[in-house]
Design a protein around this motif. Structure first.
Motif, PDB file in Angstrom:
ATOM      1  N   TYR A 217      48.012   2.001  81.538  1.00  0.00           N
ATOM      2  CA  TYR A 217      47.320   3.287  81.738  1.00  0.00           C
ATOM      3  C   TYR A 217      48.118   4.289  82.595  1.00  0.00           C
ATOM      4  N   THR A 229      43.966   6.570  76.960  1.00  0.00           N
ATOM      5  CA  THR A 229      42.915   6.668  77.982  1.00  0.00           C
ATOM      6  C   THR A 229      41.662   5.954  77.467  1.00  0.00           C
ATOM      7  N   SER A 230      40.643   5.880  78.313  1.00  0.00           N
ATOM      8  CA  SER A 230      39.506   5.011  77.979  1.00  0.00           C
ATOM      9  C   SER A 230      38.587   5.581  76.896  1.00  0.00           C
ATOM     10  N   LEU A 231      38.566   6.895  76.732  1.00  0.00           N
ATOM     11  CA  LEU A 231      37.623   7.584  75.823  1.00  0.00           C
ATOM     12  C   LEU A 231      36.169   7.315  76.234  1.00  0.00           C
ATOM     13  N   LEU A 232      35.955   7.040  77.485  1.00  0.00           N
ATOM     14  CA  LEU A 232      34.588   6.723  77.936  1.00  0.00           C
ATOM     15  C   LEU A 232      33.770   7.963  78.287  1.00  0.00           C
ATOM     16  N   ASN A 330      43.229  14.897  77.979  1.00  0.00           N
ATOM     17  CA  ASN A 330      43.164  15.628  79.256  1.00  0.00           C
ATOM     18  C   ASN A 330      44.398  16.487  79.510  1.00  0.00           C
ATOM     19  N   ASP A 361      31.985  15.255  74.955  1.00  0.00           N
ATOM     20  CA  ASP A 361      31.722  14.867  76.349  1.00  0.00           C
ATOM     21  C   ASP A 361      31.345  16.076  77.211  1.00  0.00           C
TER      22      ASP A 361
HETATM   23  P1  FAD Z   1      40.059   8.528  81.298  1.00  0.00           P
HETATM   24  O1  FAD Z   1      41.422   8.957  81.682  1.00  0.00           O
HETATM   25  O2  FAD Z   1      39.920   7.220  80.676  1.00  0.00           O
HETATM   26  O3  FAD Z   1      39.190   8.621  82.631  1.00  0.00           O
HETATM   27  C1  FAD Z   1      38.019   7.821  82.849  1.00  0.00           C
HETATM   28  C2  FAD Z   1      36.832   8.701  83.183  1.00  0.00           C
HETATM   29  O4  FAD Z   1      37.073   9.400  84.394  1.00  0.00           O
HETATM   30  C3  FAD Z   1      36.537   9.765  82.137  1.00  0.00           C
HETATM   31  O5  FAD Z   1      35.774   9.251  81.087  1.00  0.00           O
HETATM   32  C4  FAD Z   1      35.793  10.811  82.969  1.00  0.00           C
HETATM   33  O6  FAD Z   1      34.439  10.488  83.117  1.00  0.00           O
HETATM   34  C5  FAD Z   1      36.481  10.707  84.317  1.00  0.00           C
HETATM   35  N1  FAD Z   1      37.549  11.715  84.424  1.00  0.00           N
HETATM   36  C6  FAD Z   1      38.838  11.589  84.066  1.00  0.00           C
HETATM   37  N2  FAD Z   1      39.520  12.725  84.362  1.00  0.00           N
HETATM   38  C7  FAD Z   1      38.624  13.574  84.904  1.00  0.00           C
HETATM   39  C8  FAD Z   1      38.706  14.907  85.415  1.00  0.00           C
HETATM   40  N3  FAD Z   1      39.870  15.575  85.445  1.00  0.00           N
HETATM   41  N4  FAD Z   1      37.578  15.487  85.887  1.00  0.00           N
HETATM   42  C9  FAD Z   1      36.407  14.823  85.901  1.00  0.00           C
HETATM   43  N5  FAD Z   1      36.263  13.558  85.431  1.00  0.00           N
HETATM   44  C10 FAD Z   1      37.362  12.942  84.939  1.00  0.00           C
HETATM   45  N6  FAD Z   1      35.507  15.781  81.250  1.00  0.00           N
HETATM   46  C11 FAD Z   1      34.252  15.586  80.796  1.00  0.00           C
HETATM   47  O7  FAD Z   1      33.747  14.458  80.843  1.00  0.00           O
HETATM   48  N7  FAD Z   1      33.527  16.630  80.272  1.00  0.00           N
HETATM   49  C12 FAD Z   1      34.029  17.894  80.194  1.00  0.00           C
HETATM   50  O8  FAD Z   1      33.328  18.814  79.739  1.00  0.00           O
HETATM   51  C13 FAD Z   1      35.364  18.114  80.652  1.00  0.00           C
HETATM   52  N8  FAD Z   1      35.923  19.340  80.561  1.00  0.00           N
HETATM   53  C14 FAD Z   1      37.223  19.520  81.005  1.00  0.00           C
HETATM   54  C15 FAD Z   1      37.784  20.806  80.926  1.00  0.00           C
HETATM   55  C16 FAD Z   1      39.084  21.018  81.369  1.00  0.00           C
HETATM   56  C17 FAD Z   1      39.697  22.405  81.272  1.00  0.00           C
HETATM   57  C18 FAD Z   1      39.837  19.945  81.900  1.00  0.00           C
HETATM   58  C19 FAD Z   1      41.247  20.167  82.364  1.00  0.00           C
HETATM   59  C20 FAD Z   1      39.275  18.685  82.007  1.00  0.00           C
HETATM   60  C21 FAD Z   1      37.966  18.453  81.566  1.00  0.00           C
HETATM   61  N9  FAD Z   1      37.362  17.180  81.642  1.00  0.00           N
HETATM   62  C22 FAD Z   1      36.080  17.002  81.201  1.00  0.00           C
HETATM   63  C23 FAD Z   1      38.049  16.058  82.327  1.00  0.00           C
HETATM   64  C24 FAD Z   1      38.906  15.137  81.442  1.00  0.00           C
HETATM   65  O9  FAD Z   1      39.713  15.872  80.589  1.00  0.00           O
HETATM   66  C25 FAD Z   1      38.065  14.180  80.615  1.00  0.00           C
HETATM   67  O10 FAD Z   1      37.109  13.531  81.418  1.00  0.00           O
HETATM   68  C26 FAD Z   1      38.965  13.107  79.975  1.00  0.00           C
HETATM   69  O11 FAD Z   1      39.911  13.706  79.138  1.00  0.00           O
HETATM   70  C27 FAD Z   1      38.098  12.142  79.187  1.00  0.00           C
HETATM   71  O12 FAD Z   1      38.890  11.193  78.527  1.00  0.00           O
HETATM   72  P2  FAD Z   1      38.808   9.667  78.927  1.00  0.00           P
HETATM   73  O13 FAD Z   1      37.385   9.249  78.995  1.00  0.00           O
HETATM   74  O14 FAD Z   1      39.675   8.945  77.978  1.00  0.00           O
HETATM   75  O15 FAD Z   1      39.438   9.697  80.389  1.00  0.00           O
END
Ligand code: FAD
Length: 455
Positions: A217, A229-232, A330, A361
């Motif tokens: 990761y 990433t986790s897509l969670l 992200n 999300d």
């Molecule tokens: P992973 O990398 O697997 O992370 C695990 C979990 O951590 C995520 O599922 C999420 O809940 C949390 N997380 C990770 N990064 C962030 C972050 N930067 N801020 C807050 N929580 C985070 N996330 C949303 O859930 N909803 C949104 O509407 C959203 N809008 C975004 C808008 C912008 C402009 C940016 C830059 C980021 C945004 N994010 C948002 C944060 C982030 O992009 C996503 O949470 C992430 O891409 C989700 O993919 P993942 O579950 O594979 O993340």
């Protein structure tokens, strides 16, 4: 018979659900409801919600119970439900969004006037926003010290789902409010569920699959072509899995990736923490210094950005991925947000609104924090340093151009040198803009000038 109502909202699971657990301990029979209050145009997250509710209803039915999906105004329906079902309490999981929490308090007062208690439980967050404070008793404004202070308070032992659910039927007087969410027509959400399925079982399957590759990761999480990433995020948004369950699983798994992944959960905690302490930051600049920033009005440019037709391959690939799948990596979210707010000079609120409509999300707190972080108007402001060069980002994080090729098939024939900026190589691709709608160097200079103008 002592009946209780469980009002499901963004806690669409049965395991590790403190509100449901308390309801089961306090009542002989439960009335399980979801109230659909959404009358906005059909969004991507609504398509996710529709399937998540179907999964929850099936899980409840397997335990002998029934979930009733009603359409209408919860402020009107809940008192009617409580009266007609002779319920003594309504159980909810706190949402930790200031407007929604204030509304819950209003509903609680209304119910209390009828002698019905509203019982609010946690489960959505790991951090008690009131307890985590600086030495001066102020809320944190910067992520790293917040995370250092919050992490030691995160203790969690997930609880299993109940084996049986003794439920009562919906009072006949409310039968007219019963309405399932309709499927989108045509089925534009078909590609939303390729990688992960809405619902509690889908969330746990996704977590397990992700944890298998957790060691990679830290190294792979920034490379959009790898989807490492986790897509969670939609699962966490809808509460199909609790953050405590994810935290515990990551801690048990351990290894080099666990710390980095837990820090990302920390960003989610921080986003909610910021929203709770500064409620206006959902739609206004966290830092009022930027209220004088001269944003540009550019409807045609905004349309091109939404449609993935800006002429900047990485930006366009991200916007097309978003439209097709309801997701965006992200790293690419940061790049498209920077391009819109910095190079194009368009207000972050426009981008945030589009994301809320198109992301599965879509989350008020995470989205506002993400947009303001990139725009430089939020906590931890570094507006001058966050002007992402989309071509440099593209070469660094998608070096072979695989992510771009996946979402922009018209560029599939370009090699890894030309694909990031075809115009620099003098390449014209039929059907794709000849040049970026804003010259990247000029856009950067204009952004700096606008920022300077705010002092
Ligand atoms: P992973 O990398 O697997 O992370 C695990 C979990 O951590 C995520 O599922 C999420 O809940 C949390 N997380 C990770 N990064 C962030 C972050 N930067 N801020 C807050 N929580 C985070 N996330 C949303 O859930 N909803 C949104 O509407 C959203 N809008 C975004 C808008 C912008 C402009 C940016 C830059 C980021 C945004 N994010 C948002 C944060 C982030 O992009 C996503 O949470 C992430 O891409 C989700 O993919 P993942 O579950 O594979 O993340």
């Amino acid at each position: 018979m002592n009946t209780g109502i469980v009002w499901f909202r963004r806690d669409l699971r049965l395991a590790d659900h403190p509100a449901l657990e308390r309801a089961l301990q306090s009542h002989d029979a439960l009335l399980l409801v979801y109230i659909d209050e959404d009358d906005a145009p059909y969004s991507a997250s609504r398509a996710w919600l529709r399937r998540s509710l179907a999964a929850l209803a099936a899980d409840i039915a397997m335990r002998g119970g029934e979930l009733h999906v009603l359409a209408g105004d919860a402020e009107v329906l809940l008192p009617r439900l409580a009266a007609d079902a002779c319920a003594s309490a309504v159980h909810i999981s706190a949402l930790h969004e200031p407007d929604a929490d204030a509304r819950d308090a209003r509903i609680a007062r209304r119910l209390s006037a009828d002698g019905v208690a509203m019982r609010r439980a946690g489960g959505r967050m790991l951090t008690d926003a009131d307890a985590v404070r600086t030495r001066a008793e102020a809320p944190y404004r910067v992520f790293t010290p917040f995370f250092k202070a919050a992490l030691p308070t995160w203790r969690h032992r997930p609880r299993p789902a109940p084996e049986r659910l003794a439920c009562i039927g919906l009072p006949a007087s409310l039968a007219d409010a019963k309405r399932a969410i309709a499927a989108p027509k045509p089925a534009w959400d078909a590609a939303f569920f390729d990688r992960t399925l809405p619902g509690e079982a889908g969330a746990h399957a996704r977590l397990r699959a992700f944890l298998d590759g957790l060691d990679a990761y830290p190294e792979h999480r920034d490379l959009p072509a790898l989807d490492a990433t986790s897509l969670l995020s939609p699962h966490l948004h809808f509460g199909e899995i609790g953050p405590g369950q994810v935290l515990q699983a990551a801690r048990e798994r351990g290894g080099p990736g666990a710390g980095k992944f837990i820090a990302e959960l920390g960003w989610r905690e921080f986003a909610y923490y910021v929203l709770q302490h500064w409620p206006a930051s959902a739609s206004g600049n966290f830092n009022p210094k930027f209220d004088t920033l001269p944003w540009r009005s550019d409807p045609a440019g905004l349309r091109a950005w939404r449609q993935g037709c800006t002429g900047v391959p990485l930006v366009d690939a991200g916007m097309r991925q978003l439209w097709r799948t309801g997701r965006m990596h992200n790293r690419v979210r940061m790049v498209v947000a920077s391009w819109l707010t910095k190079h194009m000079g368009i207000h972050w609120r426009e981008g945030a609104a589009w994301f809320l409509h198109t992301l599965v999300d879509a989350d008020l707190a995470n989205n506002a924090l993400g947009w303001q972080w990139v725009a430089g108007t939020g906590v931890d402001a570094a507006p001058y340093f966050r002007i992402f060069n989309p071509v440099t980002q593209s070469r660094r994080f998608d070096p072979l151009g695989d992510y771009i090729r996946r979402w922009l098939p018209e560029l599939a024939g370009l090699d890894a040198t030309a694909i990031h900026a075809p115009w620099e190589a003098g390449i014209v691709v039929p059907g794709y803009p000849r040049r970026p709608i804003i010259d990247p160097a000029q856009g950067r200079a204009d952004a700096l000038a606008r920022l300077k103008a705010t002092g």
